[in-house]
Design a protein around this motif. Structure first.
Motif, PDB file in Angstrom:
ATOM      1  N   THR A 100      34.171  41.901 -23.453  1.00  0.00           N
ATOM      2  CA  THR A 100      34.420  41.637 -24.876  1.00  0.00           C
ATOM      3  C   THR A 100      34.148  40.169 -25.184  1.00  0.00           C
ATOM      4  OG1 THR A 100      36.702  41.018 -24.448  1.00  0.00           O
ATOM      5  CG2 THR A 100      36.279  43.356 -24.930  1.00  0.00           C
ATOM      6  N   GLY A 103      36.616  38.266 -23.400  1.00  0.00           N
ATOM      7  CA  GLY A 103      36.313  38.300 -21.968  1.00  0.00           C
ATOM      8  C   GLY A 103      35.170  37.376 -21.598  1.00  0.00           C
ATOM      9  N   ALA A 124      42.135  32.254 -28.065  1.00  0.00           N
ATOM     10  CA  ALA A 124      42.455  32.474 -29.485  1.00  0.00           C
ATOM     11  C   ALA A 124      42.095  31.241 -30.315  1.00  0.00           C
ATOM     12  CB  ALA A 124      43.933  32.823 -29.627  1.00  0.00           C
ATOM     13  N   TYR A 139      32.650  44.039 -28.389  1.00  0.00           N
ATOM     14  CA  TYR A 139      31.628  43.841 -27.366  1.00  0.00           C
ATOM     15  C   TYR A 139      30.399  43.208 -28.012  1.00  0.00           C
ATOM     16  CZ  TYR A 139      34.488  46.350 -24.115  1.00  0.00           C
ATOM     17  OH  TYR A 139      35.518  46.692 -23.287  1.00  0.00           O
TER      18      TYR A 139
HETATM   19  P1  ADP Z   1      37.087  42.433 -20.968  1.00  0.00           P
HETATM   20  O1  ADP Z   1      37.042  43.916 -21.068  1.00  0.00           O
HETATM   21  O2  ADP Z   1      35.854  41.781 -21.507  1.00  0.00           O
HETATM   22  O3  ADP Z   1      37.546  41.881 -19.666  1.00  0.00           O
HETATM   23  P2  ADP Z   1      39.750  42.044 -22.070  1.00  0.00           P
HETATM   24  O4  ADP Z   1      40.148  42.738 -23.331  1.00  0.00           O
HETATM   25  O5  ADP Z   1      40.275  42.521 -20.772  1.00  0.00           O
HETATM   26  O6  ADP Z   1      38.155  41.971 -22.078  1.00  0.00           O
HETATM   27  O7  ADP Z   1      40.111  40.520 -22.246  1.00  0.00           O
HETATM   28  C1  ADP Z   1      39.725  39.548 -21.327  1.00  0.00           C
HETATM   29  C2  ADP Z   1      40.654  38.356 -21.484  1.00  0.00           C
HETATM   30  O8  ADP Z   1      40.483  37.796 -22.787  1.00  0.00           O
HETATM   31  C3  ADP Z   1      42.115  38.727 -21.384  1.00  0.00           C
HETATM   32  O9  ADP Z   1      42.600  38.583 -20.062  1.00  0.00           O
HETATM   33  C4  ADP Z   1      42.779  37.716 -22.271  1.00  0.00           C
HETATM   34  O10 ADP Z   1      43.055  36.524 -21.557  1.00  0.00           O
HETATM   35  C5  ADP Z   1      41.751  37.381 -23.308  1.00  0.00           C
HETATM   36  N1  ADP Z   1      41.994  38.072 -24.586  1.00  0.00           N
HETATM   37  C6  ADP Z   1      41.838  39.378 -24.891  1.00  0.00           C
HETATM   38  N2  ADP Z   1      42.121  39.635 -26.184  1.00  0.00           N
HETATM   39  C7  ADP Z   1      42.448  38.435 -26.721  1.00  0.00           C
HETATM   40  C8  ADP Z   1      42.837  38.002 -28.040  1.00  0.00           C
HETATM   41  N3  ADP Z   1      42.965  38.848 -29.072  1.00  0.00           N
HETATM   42  N4  ADP Z   1      43.088  36.688 -28.236  1.00  0.00           N
HETATM   43  C9  ADP Z   1      42.960  35.817 -27.213  1.00  0.00           C
HETATM   44  N5  ADP Z   1      42.620  36.153 -25.958  1.00  0.00           N
HETATM   45  C10 ADP Z   1      42.367  37.448 -25.708  1.00  0.00           C
END
Ligand code: ADP
Ligand code: ADP
Length: 234
Positions: A100, A103, A124, A139
């Motif tokens: 994402t 990510g 964030a 994504y």
């Molecule tokens: P991926 O599938 O790409 O690994 P994740 O949803 O697991 O994505 O998120 C990866 C990292 O991004 C998480 O461990 C977290 O630290 C950070 N993260 C996810 N969503 C948010 C958000 N809304 N705001 C800030 N950081 C986020």
């Protein structure tokens, strides 16, 4: 100092076709806080120069100082620190499709020593900085070109670099999106005080945000100065 000093830089590639001089004799001073443009045709040596600046490519003669350190002398941790202190953005965004937006930004923070909670807060903050607070869970395939470049910019800024190198970052974008990305870079320059080096083949990009410009041709700087003077009509 956050600047870049280049004196007599020479780079020769050796391949099966024989030696090819990509940089003949490049000298430049990029002052801390500049938005500095480097413009030239394809093959002029722009990418080679960028790779030398961030220590990805060795050089054959001359001197190259980034933030007061001679790049040639850096190895191991010092070289990694140099690279961490320089954010990079590209024409192709270089985002990982399986991760994402959040990510992708997190990839730049994995060696940072931040805890998972601190990484979440930093991500964030970076998303807010580039105006995409609502896209954390999207994504790359769900984002427009401009949005992808904003995520790439957020990732490039993750470790608080003092220099941002933009290598044809708007070349794949339409004119309106290009304008909005350049406006974002200008705002980041003004808010964070970072030095921005803009590599491009597009004069319109230079005119839009660069206060100084160097014109590179066949590995040589053929003109350098304030954008207003270099592109003034005679
Ligand atoms: P991926 O599938 O790409 O690994 P994740 O949803 O697991 O994505 O998120 C990866 C990292 O991004 C998480 O461990 C977290 O630290 C950070 N993260 C996810 N969503 C948010 C958000 N809304 N705001 C800030 N950081 C986020
Ligand atoms: P630009 O970014 O301005 O298009 P480059 O720095 O990519 O220019 O290339 C400058 C010159 O060096 C070109 O003639 C190119 O063909 C040559 N060159 C670039 N990379 C290599 C390489 N790895 N091996 C051999 N020649 C190269």
């Amino acid at each position: 100092s956050d600047g870049i000093q280049i004196r007599g830089l020479k780079k020769i590639y050796v391949s099966d076709d024989g030696p090819k001089t990509a940089l003949h004799d490049v000298s430049l001073d990029i002052a801390p806080g500049d938005v500095y443009g480097i413009i030239g045709l394809s093959g002029a040596g722009k990418s080679t120069l960028v790779r030398c600046i961030n220590g990805l490519e060795s050089y054959d003669a001359g001197s190259l100082t980034v933030q007061g350190k001679q790049v040639r002398d850096l190895h191991g941790k010092d070289l990694r620190d140099l690279r961490r202190g320089i954010g990079m953005i590209f024409q192709s965004f270089n985002l990982m499709p399986s991760r994402t937006a959040a990510g992708n930004i997190e990839l730049a923070l994995l060696d940072s020593g931040l805890s998972a909670q601190q990484r979440r807060e930093r991500i964030a903050e970076l998303l807010r900085l580039v105006g995409l607070a609502d896209k954390a869970d999207s994504y790359p395939s769900e984002l427009s070109g401009g949005q992808k470049q904003r995520i790439a910019i957020a990732r490039a800024l993750a470790n608080n670099p003092r220099i941002l190198l933009s290598d044809e970052a708007t070349s794949a974008l339409d004119p309106a999106t290009t304008k909005s990305i350049l406006a974002l870079l200008r705002r980041l320059h003004d808010e964070l005080g970072i030095t921005i080096v803009v590599i491009t083949h597009q004069m319109s990009v230079i005119k839009e945000i660069c206060s100084r410009v160097a014109v590179i041709d066949h590995g040589t700087i053929c003109e350098e100065g304030r954008t207003f003077d270099v592109f003034a009509n005679p």
